[in-house]
Design an enzyme around this catalytic site. Structure first.
Site, short mmCIF file in Angstrom:
data_model
loop_
_atom_site.label_atom_id
_atom_site.label_comp_id
_atom_site.label_asym_id
_atom_site.label_seq_id
_atom_site.Cartn_x
_atom_site.Cartn_y
_atom_site.Cartn_z
N GLY A 17 0.89 -1.20 -0.03
CA GLY A 17 0.05 0.02 0.17
C GLY A 17 0.62 1.22 -0.01
O GLY A 17 0.35 2.50 0.01
N CYS A 38 -26.42 -11.94 -21.30
CA CYS A 38 -26.01 -13.24 -20.69
C CYS A 38 -26.72 -13.66 -19.31
O CYS A 38 -26.91 -14.68 -18.87
CB CYS A 38 -24.71 -13.44 -20.25
N CYS A 61 -27.96 -8.79 -16.53
CA CYS A 61 -27.32 -8.57 -17.79
C CYS A 61 -28.26 -8.69 -19.07
O CYS A 61 -28.95 -10.20 -19.14
CB CYS A 61 -25.95 -9.37 -17.94
N CYS A 102 -18.72 -11.98 -19.97
CA CYS A 102 -20.23 -12.26 -20.42
C CYS A 102 -20.05 -13.14 -21.82
O CYS A 102 -21.09 -14.05 -21.75
CB CYS A 102 -20.56 -10.72 -21.21
N CYS A 108 -23.08 -6.73 -19.01
CA CYS A 108 -21.88 -7.14 -18.19
C CYS A 108 -20.81 -6.17 -18.67
O CYS A 108 -20.52 -5.93 -19.89
CB CYS A 108 -21.46 -8.27 -18.48
#
Lengths: 291, 262
Positions: free
Chosen positions: A33, A245, A242, A273, A267
């Site tokens: 980080g 899909c 979606c 997808c 998506c």
């Protein structure tokens, strides 16, 4: 070892530059980080197009790697296509659009829906690496705040969100605390992807070219999204699924389809997808359903 | 008003000297401040008042001299010798700093509630409802209507901004407040209300304060003791009434006689 037929060194950057970047990456991995300064190079693309991510990828890529590049989840947008071509040309590596086949995934603003594995590395393109920047413009001050772990200001931003909107309205670049120490900007990924960063088996590298910073989240590291006790962290949800899909648990993009208010939700992860569609899943607007 | 006298001073400064090249900011200043006591520092512009205050509050490091402070948990420490982390912790919990211009002490693009809550969040408070409740209480204490809690300080009047700055500083119940011309730039009626408010807060909270001002009326209303500075040096100290009603040093006499009587 690395002269290429096209006249470029392997993966464009010269070997000394790659060593310098690798040293920064090692330091970044050692201090999860923490933003490590590095001597960012001019790249043959404008700042904001992923020069940081490209340099990180160039420093870690080998001839046997398989590269996937996504932009907002999609493999076929300009940024993704041009960076993929860049490495195909300068490093002659195999490229793919399938998350499961890739060993290195360079991304702008999304983490693939398919869970990452421990033999994969994800490289983020970061515009502004400093999570405190919009609250405290002085670099000297933000560095001191990181050093002394003074992160109260980050909560002031979240407080302001709740005071103005009734809930934490930050939806992307949602600040996280890495390994219980450094508050880090997860690059402008939607906060939907924040839980995927926690204890992720893959190595996560972040490169900011213009700001000349590299930071990292090593595999299996705790990544906690900041929140309040009475306003806990939540990800976005959609009422729709979606349209292509039928997936109901992915990050959806709203696509305007005509000028009469027509729209569809699909998506944002185009590979995920299409995998689902080829496995036989259908949504309300998929061609099969329309016939 | 009563003077609280403890054996240990809360803040003790010895031989504070700060120069800027050939220019003297302040020279060889000694002072002791006891808990609950308000010390006024008066003098004309450029007499080193603010420089002294900045040395005492560890905003700048003096060229010579020590500032020792009695910690809440006991023991005294030199504020210039302690580490950054400890000093900054002290600054945002046990100390308050009220700037002359509220813009220097406030986050102008953070709501009033966020401004007051910042110190609480800095010391680890993580419950939104509690922070907001506490901010509301403090706004009430400094006479800002509670329905302004989500407004930005840029929409506040000068007097309200100054009161907000005070609330933001006192929310962690500090024991020592540094005030640099707290009423400067306010009109007289607003000044009077702010002085009333400050006096009430100081006595309610048992707050010790060092108030820098060029306004003798402010000094008379707020402070128990007074220091008169001229060209970086302290020329006279004493109880406020004593200094203002029977000044001994020629400069103090000049200062007191310069006030226009309305």
């Amino acid at each position: 070892m690395s002269a290429q037929p096209g006249g470029y060194n392997f993966a464009y950057l010269d070997e000394q530059t790659k060593r310098m970047i690798r040293r920064a990456i090692l330091k970044a991995v050692a201090v999860p980080g923490y933003q490590v300064p590095f001597a960012s190079r001019e790249m043959p693309m404008p700042y904001g197009w992923g020069t940081g991510g490209v340099q990180v990828t160039a420093a870690i890529i080998t001839r046997t790697d398989v590269l996937k590049v996504i932009d907002q989840g999609s493999d076929d947008t300009t940024n993704a296509v041009s960076i993929r071509k860049f490495f195909a040309k300068t490093a002659d590596v195999a490229t793919t659009e399938r998350t499961t086949d890739a060993s290195i995934i360079q991304t702008r603003h999304r983490i693939p829906e398919t869970p990452l594995r421990r033999d994969q590395i994800i490289v983020y393109q970061v515009p502004i690496p400093e999570p405190l920047r919009f609250l405290e413009p002085r670099e000297t001050e933000t560095r001191r705040m990181h050093a002394l772990e003074e992160y109260g200001l980050m909560h002031v931003k979240l407080y302001e969100d709740i005071a103005r909107h009734g809930h934490i309205a930050t939806t992307y670049a949602y600040p996280v605390k890495v390994n219980g120490r450094y508050v880090t900007d997860p690059s402008p990924t939607p906060k939907f992807d924040n839980p995927k960063m926690d204890n992720c088996p893959a190595l996560q590298l972040f490169g900011a070219g213009r700001e000349k910073r590299i930071y990292a989240i090593p595999p299996y590291t705790e990544v906690k999204s900041l929140d309040f006790e009475d306003h806990p962290f939540e990800v976005q949800t959609w009422e729709e699924s979606c349209a292509l899909c039928g997936a109901g648990d992915t990050f959806l993009d709203e696509v305007i389809t005509d000028d009469r208010g027509g729209r569809m939700f699909v998506c944002s992860d185009s590979d995920f997808c299409s995998q689902r569609r080829s496995a036989g899943h259908t949504g309300v607007q998929s061609p099969e359903a329309a016939e | 008003m009563s003077l609280f006298c403890y054996a240990e001073p809360l803040l003790s400064a010895e031989g504070i000297t700060k120069t800027f090249g050939r220019i003297t900011g302040c020279a060889d200043v000694n002072l002791d401040l006891y808990a609950g006591e308000v010390l006024g520092i008066v003098g004309e512009s450029g007499s080193g008042k603010s420089t002294l205050l900045r040395c005492l509050s560890a905003a700048v490091t003096p060229d010579a001299g020590t500032v020792s402070y009695t910690l809440r948990q006991g023991g005294t420490k030199d504020v210039h010798a302690m580490g950054d982390a400890e000093r900054r912790m002290l600054m945002r919990t046990d100390w308050a700093f009220v700037h002359q211009n509220p813009r220097d002490g406030l986050r102008m693009h953070v709501s009033a509630g966020g401004n007051v809550g910042e110190r609480l969040m800095a010391v680890g408070e993580r419950h939104y409802g509690d922070i907001r409740g506490c901010a509301g209480e403090w706004l009430a204490k400094v006479e800002i209507a509670e329905n302004r809690i989500d407004d930005l300080p840029v929409t506040f009047s000068g007097g309200m901004q100054q009161r907000l700055q005070i609330a933001r500083n006192l929310v962690t119940h500090p024991r020592l407040a540094f005030m640099d011309e707290p009423t400067g730039g306010l009109d007289v009626s607003v000044q009077a209300r702010l002085l009333d408010l400050l006096r009430g807060l100081v006595s309610d909270l048992g707050l010790a304060a060092i108030v820098v001002t060029h306004d003798l009326a402010v000094a008379r209303h707020l402070s128990h003791r007074l220091m008169v500075m001229k060209q970086g040096r302290v020329v006279e100290t004493g109880l406020t009434d004593q200094v203002l009603d029977d000044p001994q040093h020629p400069y103090s006499q000049l200062l007191v006689s310069s006030i226009l009587r309305a």
